[in-house]
Write a protein that holds these residues in place. Structure first.
Motif, PDB file in Angstrom:
ATOM      1  N   ALA A   1       1.008  -1.281  -0.159  1.00 39.41           N
ATOM      2  CA  ALA A   1      -0.226  -0.108  -0.130  1.00 39.41           C
ATOM      3  C   ALA A   1       1.072   0.843   0.162  1.00 39.41           C
ATOM      4  O   ALA A   1       0.981   2.202  -0.758  1.00 39.41           O
ATOM      5  CB  ALA A   1      -0.895  -0.356   1.318  1.00 39.41           C
ATOM      6  N   GLN A   2       2.170   0.942   0.531  1.00 34.90           N
ATOM      7  CA  GLN A   2       3.115   2.142   0.887  1.00 34.90           C
ATOM      8  C   GLN A   2       3.224   2.574  -0.676  1.00 34.90           C
ATOM      9  O   GLN A   2       3.727   4.051  -0.969  1.00 34.90           O
ATOM     10  CB  GLN A   2       3.703   2.336   1.912  1.00 34.90           C
ATOM     11  CG  GLN A   2       4.409   3.464   1.965  1.00 34.90           C
ATOM     12  CD  GLN A   2       3.942   4.144   2.727  1.00 34.90           C
ATOM     13  OE1 GLN A   2       3.115   4.365   3.301  1.00 34.90           O
ATOM     14  NE2 GLN A   2       4.157   5.925   2.114  1.00 34.90           N
ATOM     15  N   ALA A   3       3.944   1.327  -1.395  1.00 38.38           N
ATOM     16  CA  ALA A   3       4.172   1.631  -2.444  1.00 38.38           C
ATOM     17  C   ALA A   3       3.259   2.123  -3.646  1.00 38.38           C
ATOM     18  O   ALA A   3       3.779   2.996  -4.275  1.00 38.38           O
ATOM     19  CB  ALA A   3       5.216   0.161  -3.089  1.00 38.38           C
ATOM     20  N   ALA A   4       2.570   1.652  -3.229  1.00 39.06           N
ATOM     21  CA  ALA A   4       1.065   2.078  -4.780  1.00 39.06           C
ATOM     22  C   ALA A   4       0.583   3.619  -4.284  1.00 39.06           C
ATOM     23  O   ALA A   4       0.542   4.954  -5.053  1.00 39.06           O
ATOM     24  CB  ALA A   4       0.385   1.541  -4.146  1.00 39.06           C
ATOM     25  N   TYR A   5       1.287   3.719  -3.052  1.00 39.11           N
ATOM     26  CA  TYR A   5       0.609   5.333  -2.311  1.00 39.11           C
ATOM     27  C   TYR A   5       1.940   6.522  -3.435  1.00 39.11           C
ATOM     28  O   TYR A   5       1.055   7.664  -3.322  1.00 39.11           O
ATOM     29  CB  TYR A   5       0.232   5.717  -0.932  1.00 39.11           C
ATOM     30  CG  TYR A   5       0.221   6.863  -0.570  1.00 39.11           C
ATOM     31  CD1 TYR A   5      -1.470   7.357  -0.711  1.00 39.11           C
ATOM     32  CD2 TYR A   5       1.358   7.955  -0.401  1.00 39.11           C
ATOM     33  CE1 TYR A   5      -1.001   8.867  -0.924  1.00 39.11           C
ATOM     34  CE2 TYR A   5       0.653   9.309   0.332  1.00 39.11           C
ATOM     35  CZ  TYR A   5      -0.450   9.620   0.309  1.00 39.11           C
ATOM     36  OH  TYR A   5      -0.857  11.019   0.611  1.00 39.11           O
ATOM     37  N   ASP A   6       2.629   6.508  -2.694  1.00 36.66           N
ATOM     38  CA  ASP A   6       3.887   6.662  -3.523  1.00 36.66           C
ATOM     39  C   ASP A   6       3.771   7.139  -4.417  1.00 36.66           C
ATOM     40  O   ASP A   6       4.048   8.283  -5.129  1.00 36.66           O
ATOM     41  CB  ASP A   6       5.313   6.145  -2.376  1.00 36.66           C
ATOM     42  CG  ASP A   6       5.663   6.052  -1.125  1.00 36.66           C
ATOM     43  OD1 ASP A   6       4.195   6.797  -0.570  1.00 36.66           O
ATOM     44  OD2 ASP A   6       6.627   4.837  -1.145  1.00 36.66           O
ATOM     45  N   GLN A   7       3.628   5.716  -5.514  1.00 40.82           N
ATOM     46  CA  GLN A   7       3.652   6.606  -6.935  1.00 40.82           C
ATOM     47  C   GLN A   7       2.439   7.027  -7.104  1.00 40.82           C
ATOM     48  O   GLN A   7       2.366   8.348  -7.954  1.00 40.82           O
ATOM     49  CB  GLN A   7       3.369   4.791  -7.537  1.00 40.82           C
ATOM     50  CG  GLN A   7       3.794   4.775  -9.045  1.00 40.82           C
ATOM     51  CD  GLN A   7       2.328   4.808  -9.840  1.00 40.82           C
ATOM     52  OE1 GLN A   7       1.507   4.150  -8.770  1.00 40.82           O
ATOM     53  NE2 GLN A   7       2.325   4.340 -10.918  1.00 40.82           N
TER      54      GLN A   7
ATOM     55  N   PHE B   1      -7.158  17.124  -6.402  1.00 40.06           N
ATOM     56  CA  PHE B   1      -6.820  15.660  -6.365  1.00 40.06           C
ATOM     57  C   PHE B   1      -7.209  15.060  -5.461  1.00 40.06           C
ATOM     58  O   PHE B   1      -6.837  15.529  -3.823  1.00 40.06           O
ATOM     59  CB  PHE B   1      -5.451  15.611  -6.476  1.00 40.06           C
ATOM     60  CG  PHE B   1      -4.898  15.889  -8.222  1.00 40.06           C
ATOM     61  CD1 PHE B   1      -4.541  15.320  -9.070  1.00 40.06           C
ATOM     62  CD2 PHE B   1      -4.316  17.529  -7.766  1.00 40.06           C
ATOM     63  CE1 PHE B   1      -4.685  16.116 -10.594  1.00 40.06           C
ATOM     64  CE2 PHE B   1      -4.216  18.674  -9.272  1.00 40.06           C
ATOM     65  CZ  PHE B   1      -3.934  17.954 -10.391  1.00 40.06           C
ATOM     66  N   VAL B   2      -6.712  14.113  -5.177  1.00 40.10           N
ATOM     67  CA  VAL B   2      -7.632  13.231  -3.956  1.00 40.10           C
ATOM     68  C   VAL B   2      -7.087  11.777  -3.909  1.00 40.10           C
ATOM     69  O   VAL B   2      -7.567  10.933  -5.184  1.00 40.10           O
ATOM     70  CB  VAL B   2      -9.172  13.220  -2.685  1.00 40.10           C
ATOM     71  CG1 VAL B   2      -9.308  12.581  -4.680  1.00 40.10           C
ATOM     72  CG2 VAL B   2      -9.120  12.253  -1.951  1.00 40.10           C
ATOM     73  N   ILE B   3      -6.618  10.812  -3.525  1.00 45.49           N
ATOM     74  CA  ILE B   3      -5.984   9.687  -3.448  1.00 45.49           C
ATOM     75  C   ILE B   3      -7.422   8.713  -2.799  1.00 45.49           C
ATOM     76  O   ILE B   3      -7.356   8.822  -1.098  1.00 45.49           O
ATOM     77  CB  ILE B   3      -4.686   8.996  -2.826  1.00 45.49           C
ATOM     78  CG1 ILE B   3      -3.767   9.927  -4.130  1.00 45.49           C
ATOM     79  CG2 ILE B   3      -4.406   7.334  -2.665  1.00 45.49           C
ATOM     80  CD1 ILE B   3      -2.400   9.686  -3.341  1.00 45.49           C
ATOM     81  N   ASP B   4      -7.633   8.185  -3.383  1.00 47.67           N
ATOM     82  CA  ASP B   4      -8.532   6.922  -2.175  1.00 47.67           C
ATOM     83  C   ASP B   4      -8.411   5.244  -2.586  1.00 47.67           C
ATOM     84  O   ASP B   4      -7.124   5.380  -3.061  1.00 47.67           O
ATOM     85  CB  ASP B   4     -10.002   7.845  -2.537  1.00 47.67           C
ATOM     86  CG  ASP B   4     -10.210   7.331  -4.200  1.00 47.67           C
ATOM     87  OD1 ASP B   4     -10.088   6.186  -5.213  1.00 47.67           O
ATOM     88  OD2 ASP B   4     -11.896   7.691  -4.851  1.00 47.67           O
TER      89      ASP B   4
ATOM     90  N   ASN C   1      -5.615  -1.271  -1.713  1.00 43.01           N
ATOM     91  CA  ASN C   1      -5.748  -0.567  -1.911  1.00 43.01           C
ATOM     92  C   ASN C   1      -6.655   0.227  -0.876  1.00 43.01           C
ATOM     93  O   ASN C   1      -7.447   1.391  -0.871  1.00 43.01           O
ATOM     94  CB  ASN C   1      -6.851  -0.631  -3.294  1.00 43.01           C
ATOM     95  CG  ASN C   1      -6.020  -0.736  -5.125  1.00 43.01           C
ATOM     96  OD1 ASN C   1      -4.807  -0.297  -4.698  1.00 43.01           O
ATOM     97  ND2 ASN C   1      -6.117  -2.003  -4.969  1.00 43.01           N
ATOM     98  N   ALA C   2      -7.082  -1.453   0.087  1.00 48.31           N
ATOM     99  CA  ALA C   2      -8.086  -0.563   1.155  1.00 48.31           C
ATOM    100  C   ALA C   2      -7.258   0.693   2.446  1.00 48.31           C
ATOM    101  O   ALA C   2      -7.767   1.712   2.825  1.00 48.31           O
ATOM    102  CB  ALA C   2      -8.842  -1.549   1.773  1.00 48.31           C
ATOM    103  N   LEU C   3      -6.048   0.047   2.356  1.00 42.13           N
ATOM    104  CA  LEU C   3      -5.077   1.260   2.645  1.00 42.13           C
ATOM    105  C   LEU C   3      -5.384   2.270   2.472  1.00 42.13           C
ATOM    106  O   LEU C   3      -4.325   3.424   3.390  1.00 42.13           O
ATOM    107  CB  LEU C   3      -3.766   0.150   3.352  1.00 42.13           C
ATOM    108  CG  LEU C   3      -4.372  -0.736   4.044  1.00 42.13           C
ATOM    109  CD1 LEU C   3      -2.370  -1.356   4.435  1.00 42.13           C
ATOM    110  CD2 LEU C   3      -4.866  -0.664   5.110  1.00 42.13           C
ATOM    111  N   LEU C   4      -5.026   3.002   1.283  1.00 48.20           N
ATOM    112  CA  LEU C   4      -5.092   4.360   1.073  1.00 48.20           C
ATOM    113  C   LEU C   4      -5.625   5.514   1.487  1.00 48.20           C
ATOM    114  O   LEU C   4      -4.723   5.879   1.699  1.00 48.20           O
ATOM    115  CB  LEU C   4      -4.554   3.971  -0.886  1.00 48.20           C
ATOM    116  CG  LEU C   4      -3.849   2.892  -1.685  1.00 48.20           C
ATOM    117  CD1 LEU C   4      -4.503   2.922  -3.251  1.00 48.20           C
ATOM    118  CD2 LEU C   4      -2.447   3.653  -1.775  1.00 48.20           C
TER     119      LEU C   4
END
Length: 304
Positions: free
Chosen positions: A132-138, A161-164, A293-296
């Protein structure tokens, strides 16, 4: 004459012997084997029935005696599930819940087994958190690049912009950036915004979904659109076609959907609902697992 008579006599003798053989032949010998098989099957089913039957009274008496003698309730195992000993006014066989820490065969886990299970769960949680952290950073890096590109084009306020849990969501307001009211033709400012975002979107490996949204105001009766469904869908495909045909994003990476007024950002009680809810969302979909993705959203809240 003598030869003829001799042959005749010889033939008569063979015929008599043959008839005698047929007289002693038993054509019903198979009935013996058939009755034997039926008897064996009957005995087999009687044995199986006896084995499958449980004398509830005898078992209750045995359990009561064992409980009185040992001072502890008696349990048995039935297909891996624990079954309590009968109590007064209760069924002689009463299933009980197996504890979560029990092994698959119904026995209690040892300390080593429980520690191993906890270590495996902790390792899986760490792996999911790292994913999740890697996906969020990207996605956060993509957001920063898109914001910088819009600022360079003089369109800093054109998108939010928002990340969900889906990924990076880019809210582009339709009025007056992309489209005029009840229109699906791109405004000049809209083409500038899309062209500014396109290089960053092309560089990403993620799939992109373009979503059209409308506010709750009905379309003009007798106008070009039967409802907000058609208007929101056509706006979404118009943006998608511009990104594909003009900006060069591959068709295979994009999809479009129209949601009408079913997914508003703010309620109708908000004074800005007319303009805020009338929008097109460009969603950069996360390629992580569903659990990651649930942690994003939590990572986004912590970052904000």
């Amino acid at each position: 004459m003598s030869k003829s008579g001799g042959h005749g006599g010889h033939g008569g003798g063979r015929r008599k012997k043959h008839e005698e053989h047929e007289e002693h032949e038993n054509h019903e010998r198979w009935l013996v084997s058939g009755f034997d098989m039926m008897t064996l099957l009957f005995v087999l089913f009687v044995v199986l029935y006896a084995m499958s039957s449980i004398d509830a009274a005898k078992f209750t008496a045995f359990a009561e005696g064992a409980r009185e003698g040992g001072g502890a309730p008696v349990t048995i195992l039935n297909d891996g599930a624990a079954i309590d000993a009968p109590v007064e006014n209760d069924s002689p066989l009463k299933p009980v819940q197996v504890a979560q820490e029990a092994a698959i065969d119904g026995t209690e886990q040892t300390a080593a087994e429980q520690a191993a299970a906890e270590a495996a769960a902790a390792a899986a949680a760490r792996q999911t958190a790292a994913e999740a952290q890697a996906a969020y950073d990207q996605l956060a890096a993509a957001r920063a690049a898109l914001q910088e590109a819009l600022a360079a084009a003089g369109q800093s306020g054109a998108a939010e912009f928002v990340i969900d849990e889906r990924g990076l969501v880019i809210h582009v307001v339709s009025d007056p950036v992309l489209f005029a009211p009840e229109s699906a033709t791109l405004q000049p400012q809209g083409t500038v915004v899309l062209d500014a975002m396109a290089p960053t979107l092309i560089s990403l490996p993620n799939q992109i979904e373009v979503e059209g949204h409308a506010n709750s105001l009905p379309v003009t009766r007798g106008g070009p659109w039967p409802s907000n469904w058609e208007l929101s869908a056509i706006r979404a495909t118009t943006v998608l076609r511009h990104l594909a045909e003009t900006d060069g994003i591959p068709d295979t990476r994009m999809s479009a959907a129209g949601y009408g007024s079913t997914r508003p950002l703010v309620p109708d009680s908000d004074p800005s609902y007319v303009t805020v809810n009338r929008r097109v969302d460009v969603v950069v979909l996360s390629d992580a697992s569903a659990s990651a993705n649930a942690l994003l959203p939590g990572l986004e809240a912590a970052a904000q």
